[in-house]
Design an enzyme around this catalytic site. Structure first.
Site, PDB file in Angstrom:
ATOM      1  N   HIS A   1       0.820  -1.220   0.000  1.00  0.00           N
ATOM      2  CA  HIS A   1       0.000   0.000   0.000  1.00  0.00           C
ATOM      3  C   HIS A   1       0.850   1.266   0.000  1.00  0.00           C
ATOM      4  CE1 HIS A   1      -4.243  -1.619   1.067  1.00  0.00           C
ATOM      5  NE2 HIS A   1      -3.583  -2.460   0.315  1.00  0.00           N
TER       6      HIS A   1
ATOM      7  N   HIS B   1      -1.455 -12.618  -2.228  1.00  0.00           N
ATOM      8  CA  HIS B   1      -2.519 -13.314  -1.494  1.00  0.00           C
ATOM      9  C   HIS B   1      -2.166 -14.768  -1.190  1.00  0.00           C
ATOM     10  CE1 HIS B   1      -5.632 -10.051  -2.763  1.00  0.00           C
ATOM     11  NE2 HIS B   1      -4.706  -9.615  -1.945  1.00  0.00           N
TER      12      HIS B   1
HETATM   13 FE1  HEB Z   1      -4.331  -7.703  -1.215  1.00  0.00          FE
HETATM   14  C1  HEB Z   1      -4.970  -8.375   2.085  1.00  0.00           C
HETATM   15  C2  HEB Z   1      -7.590  -6.873  -1.701  1.00  0.00           C
HETATM   16  C3  HEB Z   1      -3.625  -6.804  -4.461  1.00  0.00           C
HETATM   17  C4  HEB Z   1      -0.987  -8.390  -0.665  1.00  0.00           C
HETATM   18  N1  HEB Z   1      -5.935  -7.615  -0.026  1.00  0.00           N
HETATM   19  C5  HEB Z   1      -5.991  -7.887   1.308  1.00  0.00           C
HETATM   20  C6  HEB Z   1      -7.279  -7.638   1.777  1.00  0.00           C
HETATM   21  C7  HEB Z   1      -8.044  -7.257   0.713  1.00  0.00           C
HETATM   22  C8  HEB Z   1      -7.189  -7.250  -0.414  1.00  0.00           C
HETATM   23  C9  HEB Z   1      -9.501  -6.892   0.728  1.00  0.00           C
HETATM   24  C10 HEB Z   1      -7.717  -7.798   3.213  1.00  0.00           C
HETATM   25  C11 HEB Z   1      -7.321  -6.626   4.060  1.00  0.00           C
HETATM   26  C12 HEB Z   1      -7.777  -6.870   5.498  1.00  0.00           C
HETATM   27  O1  HEB Z   1      -6.920  -6.991   6.368  1.00  0.00           O
HETATM   28  O2  HEB Z   1      -8.998  -6.969   5.700  1.00  0.00           O
HETATM   29  N2  HEB Z   1      -5.407  -6.973  -2.779  1.00  0.00           N
HETATM   30  C13 HEB Z   1      -6.727  -6.743  -2.788  1.00  0.00           C
HETATM   31  C14 HEB Z   1      -7.119  -6.321  -4.098  1.00  0.00           C
HETATM   32  C15 HEB Z   1      -6.012  -6.300  -4.867  1.00  0.00           C
HETATM   33  C16 HEB Z   1      -4.925  -6.717  -4.029  1.00  0.00           C
HETATM   34  C17 HEB Z   1      -8.521  -5.974  -4.514  1.00  0.00           C
HETATM   35  C18 HEB Z   1      -5.898  -5.888  -6.336  1.00  0.00           C
HETATM   36  C19 HEB Z   1      -6.424  -6.880  -7.256  1.00  0.00           C
HETATM   37  N3  HEB Z   1      -2.635  -7.599  -2.334  1.00  0.00           N
HETATM   38  C20 HEB Z   1      -2.561  -7.168  -3.608  1.00  0.00           C
HETATM   39  C21 HEB Z   1      -1.185  -7.121  -4.022  1.00  0.00           C
HETATM   40  C22 HEB Z   1      -0.438  -7.549  -2.965  1.00  0.00           C
HETATM   41  C23 HEB Z   1      -1.374  -7.866  -1.916  1.00  0.00           C
HETATM   42  C24 HEB Z   1      -0.708  -6.671  -5.370  1.00  0.00           C
HETATM   43  C25 HEB Z   1       1.037  -7.709  -2.822  1.00  0.00           C
HETATM   44  C26 HEB Z   1       1.848  -7.985  -3.788  1.00  0.00           C
HETATM   45  N4  HEB Z   1      -3.191  -8.289   0.425  1.00  0.00           N
HETATM   46  C27 HEB Z   1      -1.869  -8.623   0.398  1.00  0.00           C
HETATM   47  C28 HEB Z   1      -1.497  -9.239   1.638  1.00  0.00           C
HETATM   48  C29 HEB Z   1      -2.650  -9.248   2.444  1.00  0.00           C
HETATM   49  C30 HEB Z   1      -3.690  -8.637   1.640  1.00  0.00           C
HETATM   50  C31 HEB Z   1      -0.130  -9.787   1.983  1.00  0.00           C
HETATM   51  C32 HEB Z   1      -2.815  -9.857   3.828  1.00  0.00           C
HETATM   52  C33 HEB Z   1      -2.651  -8.836   4.896  1.00  0.00           C
HETATM   53  C34 HEB Z   1      -2.789  -9.472   6.290  1.00  0.00           C
HETATM   54  O3  HEB Z   1      -2.741 -10.699   6.423  1.00  0.00           O
HETATM   55  O4  HEB Z   1      -2.897  -8.718   7.254  1.00  0.00           O
END
Ligand code: HEB
Length: 730
Positions: free
Chosen positions: A97, A266
């Site tokens: 982020h 993921h």
């Molecule tokens: Fe992620 C977590 C959505 C891309 C790495 N994710 C997460 C959550 C959600 C999401 C709703 C839960 C938060 C809380 O704590 O409740 N993603 C999402 C979307 C997209 C994404 C709609 C566009 C397609 N991711 C992404 C990327 C990366 C990531 C590109 C790197 C390379 N995530 C992640 C991790 C986690 C999440 C390592 C877990 C955290 C904890 O365990 O605390």
């Protein structure tokens, strides 16, 4: 394509918006106002101007720091216990982020200044509970002090998190210097509500609504897309993929990178949606003093039990949420998924009849098994035909996923750092990557060679205006937001850049060809800058001032195969007030685009002002179809570095009126008595007379006794722009 930095081709029905849209002051009118303490150029940075972060980073005990970070991963704290006893996934989300706000349109956003600490980002709904992640890091930040910035620490911690769970890591470059105030130059949108307050989604094809440039998120307060589907609709798989394909490329990610990143990310961790969101308190920026900067509070007992709500979705993607591997794709393809609702009421997808070994552990009690889940965004990796092909390949080839994820993660987290020369530390990968805009090392030219070349240039028949425009076209591609562009590399000579309309391509092509003939073994990148400087020297001399325009040679020329044409596309300016150029009327005022461009070039108000006035006097304006070359050139002796632009602009003998049919973009200056037509100008010209603050600066340059100051200030600002990308020097 296009950008705000480069203009905003997307505009509504004649609606003009504020350059910065909705700001912190609008969101939190009651927030403490520290602004008055930074007036008059007083810096909020406690480290002071002499602080050299490179030096401090290079003295860091990097191995010790990494070791501490590894230990932190499993050092669960009672006030925010680690899911599965491992903070790794949480820290990956924090780093993602931090970096994921980057957008190609203007190069702003991204991880490079640690903005996640400040509003609005610290309070974006999508950044929910990341305040805890940062606070978990504080003891380590405190321990290593000036040797590691928050900005670097966010990314390095993400890397260590991946490593500590067996994931592939490509490398790490340090060098992100912290700032100590919210960035105020980033347009995040004009909407007056956040995503969790029901703000509209930004792409609605049926209503002709497209994602405005340079924005890269689908709703206010999100990093990218809505996990529950477009506008929260989980049944619109097609729209989900469309939203992803619109937003991820604005983070410089293609389909393969998008799939690798999302699936790779993921593989780790879980979503949090165990309690209804109305049980949470406000965001960090709005929360009561005694919460000490924490937002989204629930009580300690709930937290202890893991009854936490962040996104509102609930559950892990895989049975091994703290172990890198291929389970994400295996499950995604093995099962049919049905729509269910999380305890917090969010819509998500759950495997039908999962085998017991495909259940996930409970985040607090590993002996308990709970179903895994997918978000609607995850489902798009299977349902969209393009994504599906890639997903199937990654499912069948773990090594390919490892490599693609590692590389995409490295790009995600380093995209806004600019050239590799800016990377620090022992983990910088040796391999050059095309998106780093690699430029071969240049050679310093001898003073004699420079003098001989200057002499040839000035006798070549090329005009001051042509030479100045060429140098400006090359150097002014720089933007400090992501440190891309600039004169180094001489990318300007590639058709894709030279042919930008702002460059008057035909004229520029002829100038570059001629310089190429004259330059001997000086690099093209240096030749363009030297020629521009020679022209400025001549123009100053013709105005009566003998002044040297310093040039630091040593720039290299990038080769065609080091040039990533597609990634340069969003850098095309749709307006450049310095050359008095406007391609299409934007959704902000044209003079706003000058301010935006000056900001991307890192210029102050006086620097911007003197450059505009000087370039007009030199006749260095783009060719306007209607008015020949003269628009904004308020002098009858163009080509000399005089302050005529300011003198004539502020002359009360001239009365300005708007030109009919110009859409309020062009103005005619007439002699107040005789009515005789004297000058043509644009909004970008007249703003230096109409805006009180710019007028005050313009007055300084128009005053008697300041003719030489004008020339010296122009040369200093000019040189700053020419050298803006010389990271190879320091
Ligand atoms: Fe992620 C977590 C959505 C891309 C790495 N994710 C997460 C959550 C959600 C999401 C709703 C839960 C938060 C809380 O704590 O409740 N993603 C999402 C979307 C997209 C994404 C709609 C566009 C397609 N991711 C992404 C990327 C990366 C990531 C590109 C790197 C390379 N995530 C992640 C991790 C986690 C999440 C390592 C877990 C955290 C904890 O365990 O605390």
């Amino acid at each position: 394509t296009g950008s705000m930095g480069g203009g905003c081709p997307v505009h509504g029905d004649g609606g003009v918006r504020a350059l910065l849209g909705r700001t912190n002051k609008d969101w939190w009118p009651d927030a403490l106002d520290l602004h008055i303490l930074t007036q008059g150029g007083r810096s909020p940075d406690p480290m002071g101007e002499d602080f050299d972060y490179c030096e401090a980073f290079n003295a860091l005990d990097y191995d010790a720091l990494k070791k501490d970070l590894h230990a932190l991963m499993t050092d669960s704290q009672d006030w925010w216990p680690a899911d599965y006893g491992h903070y790794g996934p949480f820290f990956i989300r924090m780093a993602w982020h931090a970096a994921g706000t980057y957008r190609t349109g203007d190069g702003r956003g991204g991880a490079s200044s640690g903005q996640q600490r400040f509003a609005p980002l610290n309070s974006w709904p999508d950044n929910g509970n990341l305040d805890k992640a940062r606070r978990l890091l504080w003891p380590i930040k405190q321990k290593y002090g000036k040797h590691i910035s928050w900005a670097d620490l966010f990314i390095l911690t993400g890397n260590v998190a991946i490593e500590s769970m067996g994931g592939p890591v490509f490398g790490f470059g340090g060098g992100r210097k912290d700032v100590y105030e919210p960035e105020q130059d980033v347009y995040w949108g004009s909407e007056e509500e956040w995503v969790d307050e029901g703000v509209e989604t930004r792409i609605i094809p049926d209503e002709g609504k497209a994602l405005e440039n340079p924005l890269a998120a689908i709703q206010m307060g999100l990093i990218y897309v809505n996990p529950e589907g477009p506008g929260g609709n989980p049944h619109d798989a097609e729209g989900m993929a469309r939203d992803m394909k619109e937003t991820f490329p604005r983070m410089a990610m293609n389909d393969e990178e998008t799939v690798a990143l999302t699936a790779g990310g993921h593989a780790f961790g879980k979503c949090h949606g165990a309690v209804p969101p109305d049980q949470l308190s406000g965001s960090p920026e709005s929360e009561a003093l005694q919460h000490m900067g924490f937002g989204w509070a629930t009580d300690a007992e709930q937290i202890e039990k893991g009854h936490i709500t962040t996104s509102g979705l609930e559950g892990a993607w895989t049975p091994n949420p703290t172990q890198w591997g291929g389970d994400y794709f295996r499950l995604l393809f093995k099962y049919e998924y049905e729509l269910v609702e999380s305890p917090a009421g969010a819509k998500q997808w759950q495997p039908i009849d999962p085998d017991p070994e495909d259940m996930a552990p409970d985040a607090r009690d590993p002996s308990k098994k709970v179903p895994t889940m997918m978000t609607t965004a995850d489902m798009a990796l299977k349902l969209d035909p393009d994504y599906r092909k890639i997903s199937e390949r990654f499912r069948d080839d773990q090594a390919a996923l490892d490599d693609a994820f590692a590389r995409a993660w490295f790009k995600l987290t380093h995209r806004d750092m600019g050239p590799k020369a800016r990377y620090l530390g022992p983990d910088v990968p040796a391999e050059d990557l095309i998106w780093q805009d690699p430029v071969p090392a240049g050679r310093v030219a001898s003073d004699t060679a420079v003098d001989i070349f200057k002499d040839k240039v000035l006798r070549s028949g090329l005009s001051v205006s042509e030479l100045v425009k060429a140098a400006w076209a090359s150097a002014s591609t720089y933007r400090k937001s992501d440190h891309r562009g600039g004169a180094n590399g001489a990318h300007i000579r590639f058709d894709a850049i030279r042919n930008w309309a702002v460059n008057d391509p035909e004229e520029l092509g002829a100038v570059l060809a001629r310089l190429d003939e004259l330059r001997d073994d000086i690099s093209m990148a240096d030749a363009i800058v030297i020629a521009g400087s020679a022209a400025v020297e001549k123009a100053a001399k013709d105005a009566g001032f003998d002044i040297a325009v310093p040039v630091t040679t040593g720039r290299g020329d990038a080769s065609e195969d080091q040039f990533d044409a597609e990634s340069w596309e969003p850098m095309e300016p749709f307006a450049d007030g310095f050359r008095n150029y406007l391609k299409t009327k934007a959704s902000v005022k044209t003079e706003d685009l000058l301010i935006d461009r000056a900001s991307l070039l890192g210029l102050s108000i006086p620097e911007m002002t003197v450059l505009v006035g000087g370039m007009r006097a030199l006749g260095a304006v783009s060719k306007h179809a209607k008015h020949g070359n003269a628009i904004g050139v308020l002098t009858d002796r163009p080509g000399k570095l005089t302050n005529d632009f300011f003198v004539n602009l502020l002359d009360m003998g001239t009365k300005w009126e708007v030109v009919d049919d110009s859409g309020d973009e062009e103005f005619l200056g007439k002699d107040r008595k005789s009515g005789e037509e004297k000058w043509h100008a644009t909004r970008t010209d007249l703003v230096f007379g109409s805006n009180s603050q710019l007028r005050a600066v313009a007055e300084v340059y128009a005053e008697n006794g300041h003719e030489e100051k004008f020339v010296r200030d122009f040369v200093a600002a000019w040189t700053k722009v020419m050298d803006a990308d010389r990271f190879d020097l320091s």
